[in-house]
Design a protein around this motif. Structure first.
Motif, short mmCIF file in Angstrom:
data_model
loop_
_atom_site.label_atom_id
_atom_site.label_comp_id
_atom_site.label_asym_id
_atom_site.label_seq_id
_atom_site.Cartn_x
_atom_site.Cartn_y
_atom_site.Cartn_z
N PHE A 1 -9.34 -0.28 -3.11
CA PHE A 1 -8.99 0.55 -4.48
C PHE A 1 -7.81 1.07 -4.73
CE2 PHE A 1 -9.80 4.22 -1.84
CZ PHE A 1 -8.90 5.29 -2.15
N LEU A 2 -7.84 1.51 -6.13
CA LEU A 2 -6.46 2.06 -6.79
C LEU A 2 -6.82 3.26 -7.26
CD1 LEU A 2 -5.11 -0.92 -8.74
CD2 LEU A 2 -4.33 -0.33 -6.59
N LYS A 3 -5.91 4.36 -6.85
CA LYS A 3 -6.19 5.57 -7.59
C LYS A 3 -4.91 5.85 -8.40
CE LYS A 3 -6.63 10.62 -6.63
NZ LYS A 3 -6.28 11.59 -5.54
N LEU A 4 -5.32 6.38 -9.85
CA LEU A 4 -4.31 6.45 -10.75
C LEU A 4 -4.19 7.96 -11.06
CD1 LEU A 4 -4.99 3.54 -13.41
CD2 LEU A 4 -3.16 3.54 -11.58
N ASN A 5 -2.93 8.68 -10.89
CA ASN A 5 -2.80 10.06 -11.09
C ASN A 5 -2.01 10.14 -12.50
OD1 ASN A 5 -3.89 11.14 -8.69
ND2 ASN A 5 -2.10 10.61 -7.59
N PHE A 6 -2.81 10.56 -13.52
CA PHE A 6 -2.00 10.54 -14.66
C PHE A 6 -1.43 12.05 -15.11
CE2 PHE A 6 -4.73 6.86 -15.58
CZ PHE A 6 -4.08 6.28 -16.29
N ASP A 7 -0.40 12.18 -15.77
CA ASP A 7 0.20 13.42 -16.14
C ASP A 7 0.67 13.45 -17.49
OD1 ASP A 7 1.04 16.00 -16.14
OD2 ASP A 7 3.00 15.73 -14.87
N GLU B 1 4.62 12.43 -29.76
CA GLU B 1 5.41 12.17 -28.56
C GLU B 1 4.84 12.52 -27.31
OE1 GLU B 1 9.65 13.12 -29.05
OE2 GLU B 1 9.62 12.24 -31.12
N VAL B 2 4.28 11.71 -26.67
CA VAL B 2 3.73 12.07 -25.53
C VAL B 2 4.37 11.31 -24.31
CG1 VAL B 2 1.51 12.41 -24.16
CG2 VAL B 2 1.60 12.62 -26.52
N GLN B 3 4.78 11.93 -23.16
CA GLN B 3 5.11 11.28 -21.96
C GLN B 3 4.06 11.30 -21.06
OE1 GLN B 3 7.22 13.85 -23.43
NE2 GLN B 3 8.22 12.04 -24.46
N ILE B 4 3.76 9.88 -20.42
CA ILE B 4 2.84 9.92 -19.67
C ILE B 4 3.42 9.45 -18.25
CG2 ILE B 4 0.68 8.46 -19.20
CD1 ILE B 4 0.79 8.13 -22.36
N VAL C 1 -7.01 3.54 -22.10
CA VAL C 1 -7.45 4.93 -21.31
C VAL C 1 -6.20 5.85 -21.55
CG1 VAL C 1 -7.02 5.71 -19.05
CG2 VAL C 1 -8.25 3.52 -19.17
N MET C 2 -5.19 5.51 -21.84
CA MET C 2 -4.10 6.82 -22.27
C MET C 2 -4.54 7.23 -23.70
SD MET C 2 -0.59 4.89 -21.36
CE MET C 2 -0.12 4.54 -19.54
N TYR C 3 -4.81 6.46 -24.74
CA TYR C 3 -5.21 6.88 -25.84
C TYR C 3 -6.34 8.28 -25.68
CZ TYR C 3 -6.91 7.43 -30.62
OH TYR C 3 -7.07 7.97 -31.95
N GLU C 4 -7.51 7.41 -24.95
CA GLU C 4 -8.66 8.32 -25.08
C GLU C 4 -8.20 9.76 -24.28
OE1 GLU C 4 -11.58 5.88 -23.20
OE2 GLU C 4 -11.93 4.60 -24.86
N GLU D 1 0.72 -1.16 -0.15
CA GLU D 1 -0.15 -0.01 0.05
C GLU D 1 0.95 1.34 -0.23
OE1 GLU D 1 -3.25 0.27 2.71
OE2 GLU D 1 -3.89 -1.73 2.29
N GLY D 2 0.44 2.23 -0.45
CA GLY D 2 1.28 3.37 -0.87
C GLY D 2 1.21 3.66 -2.34
N LEU D 3 2.32 4.73 -2.45
CA LEU D 3 2.59 5.39 -3.89
C LEU D 3 3.51 4.64 -4.53
CD1 LEU D 3 2.70 9.18 -2.84
CD2 LEU D 3 0.63 7.71 -3.74
N HIS D 4 3.44 4.41 -5.95
CA HIS D 4 4.17 3.96 -6.80
C HIS D 4 4.25 4.67 -8.26
CE1 HIS D 4 4.09 0.19 -4.21
NE2 HIS D 4 3.10 0.56 -4.02
N ASP D 5 5.46 4.85 -8.68
CA ASP D 5 5.45 5.52 -9.86
C ASP D 5 5.71 4.99 -11.25
OD1 ASP D 5 5.03 8.28 -8.64
OD2 ASP D 5 7.02 8.08 -7.93
N TYR D 6 5.24 5.33 -12.17
CA TYR D 6 5.54 4.59 -13.67
C TYR D 6 5.58 5.69 -14.80
CZ TYR D 6 3.98 0.42 -11.28
OH TYR D 6 3.47 -0.39 -9.99
N GLU D 7 6.64 5.44 -15.73
CA GLU D 7 6.37 6.46 -17.04
C GLU D 7 6.39 5.49 -17.96
OE1 GLU D 7 9.89 8.95 -17.13
OE2 GLU D 7 9.55 9.36 -14.93
N PHE D 8 5.44 5.70 -18.96
CA PHE D 8 5.05 5.54 -20.40
C PHE D 8 5.39 6.44 -21.39
CE2 PHE D 8 2.48 3.49 -17.18
CZ PHE D 8 2.69 2.04 -17.45
N GLU D 9 5.76 5.80 -22.83
CA GLU D 9 5.57 6.87 -23.64
C GLU D 9 4.83 6.50 -25.09
OE1 GLU D 9 9.01 8.89 -26.52
OE2 GLU D 9 9.42 7.55 -25.39
N ALA D 10 4.12 7.50 -25.40
CA ALA D 10 3.19 7.36 -26.70
C ALA D 10 3.82 7.97 -27.85
CB ALA D 10 1.86 7.66 -26.41
#
Length: 181
Positions: free
Chosen positions: A55-61, A42-45, A118-121, A16-25
């Motif tokens: 539950f899970l909470k996802l913060n997208f940037d 080129e989109v960094q996510i 979700v990312m595409y939308e 439980e807690g925060l976990h960071d991920y990075e993706f690229e489109a």
């Protein structure tokens, strides 16, 4: 599934807690969506997953650019995009609940969530409705040749339309009043 697996987040076994991920489109990401609005970019996510017991909470940037076709001059241009949003992931049967657009329902036995769609939308939603070259330093970046052709065509058409119309005598009288002032 293949290429989509690189956009998976495996949440079972995480503390439980925060976990960071990075993706690229990039271009390879967008080419998988047939008849899509975006073909390249080129989109960094950045995704920050907050895991809780229920539950899970996802913060997208999202930040980057996508290539669009200008509505005015029909030339491609790069549209900057930026978006920050949250999505909640809850466990249960999706058809049992209706809590809004920012909730994803996952079966309790699932251990991974795929974020490709979700990312595409959200990338598409971050694009302005009007697709025109951005004004940089007050100058129009559209193709000057095309703008000249459009202006010529529009002026020519409106002159012809005015010649073809018969003016109702009542409107002509009103127009004369307006011109006298």
């Amino acid at each position: 599934m293949g290429w989509k697996t690189k956009y998976n987040i495996e949440f079972k076994g995480l503390k439980e807690g925060l976990h960071d991920y990075e993706f690229e489109a990039d271009r390879r990401f967008f080419e998988h969506f047939d008849e899509g609005l975006v073909e390249t970019g080129e989109v960094q996510i950045k995704v920050q997953l907050e895991k809780r017991s229920s539950f899970l909470k996802l913060n997208f940037d999202f930040s980057g650019w996508v290539e669009l076709i200008c509505d005015r001059c029909l030339e491609p241009y790069q549209q900057d995009i930026e978006l920050a949003t949250d999505i909640f992931v809850k466990f249960g049967e999706e058809d049992e609940f209706d809590e809004g657009d920012n909730v994803i329902w996952v079966l309790p036995e699932e251990h991974v969530i795929n974020l490709t769609q979700v990312m595409y939308e959200y990338i598409v939603l971050s694009i302005p409705l009007k697709h025109v070259h951005p004004n940089k330093t007050g100058e129009n970046s559209c193709d000057p040749e095309m703008l000249k052709k459009l202006k010529t065509y529009l002026l020519h058409e409106t002159e012809e339309e005015q010649d073809e119309k018969e003016i109702d005598p009542r409107w002509a009288a009103l127009r004369n009043l307006k011109n006298n002032n």
